[in-house]
Design a protein around this motif. Sequence first.
Motif, short mmCIF file in Angstrom:
data_model
loop_
_atom_site.label_atom_id
_atom_site.label_comp_id
_atom_site.label_asym_id
_atom_site.label_seq_id
_atom_site.Cartn_x
_atom_site.Cartn_y
_atom_site.Cartn_z
N SER A 6 0.84 -1.19 0.00
CA SER A 6 0.00 0.00 0.00
C SER A 6 0.88 1.24 0.00
O SER A 6 2.10 1.16 0.24
CB SER A 6 -0.90 0.02 1.23
N ILE A 7 0.26 2.41 -0.26
CA ILE A 7 1.03 3.66 -0.23
C ILE A 7 1.64 3.85 1.15
O ILE A 7 2.82 4.21 1.28
CB ILE A 7 0.12 4.85 -0.60
N GLU A 8 0.85 3.62 2.18
CA GLU A 8 1.34 3.82 3.55
C GLU A 8 2.52 2.91 3.86
O GLU A 8 3.52 3.35 4.45
CB GLU A 8 0.21 3.57 4.55
N GLU A 9 2.44 1.66 3.42
CA GLU A 9 3.53 0.72 3.66
C GLU A 9 4.77 1.09 2.86
O GLU A 9 5.91 0.99 3.35
CB GLU A 9 3.08 -0.70 3.29
N THR A 10 4.55 1.55 1.62
CA THR A 10 5.68 1.95 0.78
C THR A 10 6.39 3.16 1.37
O THR A 10 7.63 3.20 1.41
CB THR A 10 5.19 2.27 -0.65
N VAL A 11 5.61 4.14 1.84
CA VAL A 11 6.21 5.32 2.45
C VAL A 11 7.00 4.92 3.70
O VAL A 11 8.12 5.41 3.92
CB VAL A 11 5.13 6.36 2.80
N ALA A 12 6.43 4.03 4.51
CA ALA A 12 7.12 3.59 5.72
C ALA A 12 8.43 2.89 5.38
O ALA A 12 9.46 3.11 6.04
CB ALA A 12 6.21 2.66 6.52
N ASP A 13 8.40 2.05 4.35
CA ASP A 13 9.62 1.34 3.93
C ASP A 13 10.67 2.32 3.42
O ASP A 13 11.87 2.17 3.68
CB ASP A 13 9.29 0.31 2.85
N LEU A 14 10.22 3.33 2.65
CA LEU A 14 11.14 4.36 2.17
C LEU A 14 11.76 5.11 3.33
O LEU A 14 12.98 5.34 3.37
CB LEU A 14 10.42 5.34 1.24
N ARG A 15 10.94 5.51 4.27
CA ARG A 15 11.42 6.27 5.42
C ARG A 15 12.42 5.45 6.24
O ARG A 15 13.29 6.01 6.90
CB ARG A 15 10.25 6.69 6.31
N ALA A 16 12.26 4.12 6.20
CA ALA A 16 13.19 3.24 6.92
C ALA A 16 14.48 3.00 6.14
O ALA A 16 15.40 2.33 6.62
CB ALA A 16 12.51 1.91 7.22
N GLY A 17 14.55 3.55 4.91
CA GLY A 17 15.76 3.42 4.11
C GLY A 17 15.90 2.11 3.38
O GLY A 17 17.02 1.72 3.00
N ASP A 18 14.80 1.42 3.13
CA ASP A 18 14.86 0.14 2.44
C ASP A 18 15.26 0.35 0.97
O ASP A 18 14.53 0.99 0.20
CB ASP A 18 13.50 -0.56 2.52
N ARG A 19 16.40 -0.21 0.58
CA ARG A 19 16.94 0.02 -0.76
C ARG A 19 16.06 -0.61 -1.85
O ARG A 19 15.90 -0.05 -2.92
CB ARG A 19 18.35 -0.55 -0.86
N ALA A 20 15.50 -1.79 -1.57
CA ALA A 20 14.67 -2.45 -2.57
C ALA A 20 13.43 -1.62 -2.85
O ALA A 20 13.01 -1.47 -4.01
CB ALA A 20 14.28 -3.85 -2.09
N THR A 21 12.83 -1.06 -1.81
CA THR A 21 11.65 -0.21 -2.00
C THR A 21 12.01 1.05 -2.77
O THR A 21 11.26 1.49 -3.65
CB THR A 21 11.04 0.17 -0.64
N LEU A 22 13.17 1.62 -2.47
CA LEU A 22 13.63 2.81 -3.20
C LEU A 22 13.78 2.50 -4.68
O LEU A 22 13.31 3.26 -5.54
CB LEU A 22 14.96 3.28 -2.62
#
Length: 327
Positions: A6-22
């Motif tokens: 979801s958008i919320e999960e993607t934003v959270a993953d980005l904020r956590a610095g997850d390279r795969a999500t980036l």
Amino acid sequence: MPNGRSIEETVADLRAGDRATLARAITLIESRKPDHRRAAAALLQAILPYTGEAWRVGISGVPGVGKSTTIDQLGINLTEAGNKVAVLAVDPSSQRTGGSILGDKTRMARLAVDPNAFIRPSPSAGTLGGVAARTRETMLVCEAAGFDVVIVETVGTGQSETAVADMVDVFVVLALPGAGDELQGIKKGILEIADIIAVNKADGENADRARQAAASLRAALHILTPISPNWTPPVLAVSGLSNLGLDKLWVEIGAHRATMQASGEFDERRAVQRVKWMWGMLEERLLARLRADPDVSARLDALERDVREGRLAPTAAVEEVAPALGA
């Protein structure tokens, strides 16, 4: 959203610095599919509160000036000081060749393997305007992922300098010493939009020539009207290979930021850039819609041929096509 999140999960993953999500988020942004474009717009809106704090630095210069070496060393200096650095590229030749400036990341070998750095070439298709738009969007995603310095590299030819200057806070031009007449080696247009000029390869036997080149460039700047009444572009001598003068370069970048913030020009520059970005994307969308119409597209080919061969004036061709857009 990337990976079915979801958008919320993607934003959270980005904020956590997850390279795969980036990486997946950037791939989504670069996609031309309508559903991906809508998803990318929703993602960019969601991350907007987490953007805008990074140092946005543009670096340009003719091929061979040492941009990759300089960015590699400057980036290492910054990560060693505790920063997270993203390097993006705007490549005006990508539309023709499918290549990118950065190409193989081995050109920035140390930064490419630094856990606190991220290197991304520009998309390999579309117009320069489209590439620039994707680079702006990628910049925001990198900022949301925690990168506090974003360096945008351009090859230093064509309109790419202006495209980069319109998306960064400070525009640095690298110059070469001893390459004939330094003033002929740099276009007047790029001097007019430069915030800082750095004569690179100023080490060893080149040191004296670099100082002479810097003096010539300072003299040339006196006859040009500066971008800001509050800032006179400094000219430095540096060596990316030997890591000489790069600390001074970063000090000047900081001084420029402080001066622009104090005068209010920093916020105004970013506001103008956002509006230009909006209009650029709107123009790109309208042109894409025009070309997607099969009847108009077929007629455009004939009109283009007539204009090329001198049988039809460009103005007349535009008058024939414009009604398709209601213009």
